[in-house]
Design an enzyme around this catalytic site. Structure first.
Site, short mmCIF file in Angstrom:
data_model
loop_
_atom_site.label_atom_id
_atom_site.label_comp_id
_atom_site.label_asym_id
_atom_site.label_seq_id
_atom_site.Cartn_x
_atom_site.Cartn_y
_atom_site.Cartn_z
N LYS A 1 -53.27 36.32 -8.14
CA LYS A 1 -53.90 35.12 -8.69
C LYS A 1 -55.41 35.26 -8.86
O LYS A 1 -56.00 34.62 -9.74
CB LYS A 1 -53.60 33.91 -7.80
CG LYS A 1 -52.16 33.40 -7.92
CD LYS A 1 -51.95 32.14 -7.13
CE LYS A 1 -50.52 31.65 -7.23
NZ LYS A 1 -50.27 30.42 -6.46
N ALA B 1 -56.48 28.73 4.38
CA ALA B 1 -57.69 28.97 3.58
C ALA B 1 -57.46 30.05 2.54
O ALA B 1 -58.39 30.72 2.11
CB ALA B 1 -58.85 29.34 4.51
N ASP C 1 -51.47 24.74 -10.06
CA ASP C 1 -51.15 24.39 -8.66
C ASP C 1 -51.88 23.11 -8.23
O ASP C 1 -51.30 22.27 -7.54
CB ASP C 1 -51.55 25.53 -7.72
CG ASP C 1 -50.57 26.70 -7.75
OD1 ASP C 1 -49.39 26.48 -8.07
OD2 ASP C 1 -50.99 27.84 -7.47
#
Ligand code: NAP
Length: 273
Positions: free
Chosen positions: A66, A129, A103
């Site tokens: 990503k 995180a 997302d």
């Protein structure tokens, strides 16, 4: 000509995205096919060259690419830039490959629809995180949350994330100070892999007020240990399946112009359990 979309990642263990998108292509009579492409890191740039071909509608990205995919794209939309991660892309008619992130809006839509919670003015606690936590924090901040507390096993990762977003985000470890914040939360989110890749709840639901709601990004298993404990305490809670459906429907609309494919996608997932 059948157009193409692919999900890239490594490993690709779940078929949910392939099933949802192909059901929607079929239902709306779009001549396109969604495929899974497990890539080695060295194959990433070659894949992006391939997707510039007019035979492609776009692509989706999962772990671990990503962030890595971003440097290969022609343009990145501001939300994805702020999050620091791209999970979807589209090939514009002029051939430019644009990366975006579904997302964050998928998370917002799922929390609003499943739990009836809006972010404006709330105190939210996020555990984790990584890339998913960054999308969650972006959705909370852009939705007007008053305070967003990020707790994480590795404190430096939480502090780095908070530093990137600035006010109203605070990063910390999973210590007593974090437990105090749990006691003030309207919304508590699990954005770690705990409950799926490893066992146990990622935080103590006993520390939450009875008015709090819990959202777990994990959807396999459907009821994580966190959700089981939250519901046993009488808290409203939801898993990440609706976020998965919502983010897919947003990407599908970008590729096809067809809105609200979520019901078709949701129904297609039923046989997967
Ligand atoms: P990631 O970037 O690898 O981040 C993983 C996070 O989990 C980190 O904060 C990591 O902490 C923490 N973690 C891992 N093992 C841990 C342990 N044993 N104890 C405590 N913390 C631990 O992963 P991601 O891409 O953000 O994904 C996180 C989860 O969200 C995954 O389960 C993924 O499937 C899910 N997800 C769901 C959707 C959806 O649509 N429902 C969308 C995206 C992601 P450290 O920093 O200390 O390593």
């Amino acid at each position: 000509m059948t157009q193409r979309v692919a999900l890239i990642g490594r490993p690709l263990r779940r078929r949910h995205s392939e099933v949802m998108h192909n059901a929607a292509f079929h239902r709306y009579e779009v001549d396109a096919k969604y495929e899974l492409r497990e890539l080695a890191p060295s194959e990433l740039s070659g894949f992006i060259v391939e997707v510039h071909d007019p035979g492609w509608l776009g692509f989706q990205v999962t772990a671990p690419y990503k962030q890595a995919v971003m440097e290969h794209l022609d343009e990145i939309e501001p939300d994805a830039q702020a999050i620091g991660a791209v999970n979807s892309g589209t090939r514009r008619e002029d051939g430019v490959l644009v990366g975006f992130n579904t997302d964050a809006p998928g998370f917002r839509r799922a929390v609003e629809e499943e739990l009836g919670v809006r972010f404006s003015g709330i105190t939210a606690v996020v555990v984790g995180a990584g890339g998913a936590a960054r999308a969650v924090v972006h959705a909370l901040v852009s939705g007007g949350a008053l305070e967003v507390i990020v707790g994480n096993r590795t404190v430096s990762h939480a502090r780095d994330l908070a530093g990137d977003f600035g006010d109203p985000v605070t990063g910390m470890g999973m210590d007593a100070g974090f437990e105090e914040w749990l006691g003030r939360a309207a919304l508590a989110v699990n954005a770690t892999t705990v409950g799926m890749a490893s066992s146990g709840p990622p935080f103590d639901v006993g520390a939450l007020p009875v008015s709090a709601v819990v959202f777990d990004l994990i959807y396999t298993p459907a009821e994580s240990e966190l959700l089981r404990r939250a519901r046993a305490r009488g808290l409203r809670a939801a898993n990440g399946l609706e976020m998965l459906v919502a983010q897919a429907a947003i990407a599908f609309e970008r590729w096809t112009g067809i809105p609200d494919a979520a019901p078709v996608m949701r129904a297609a997932l039923v046989p997967l359990g």
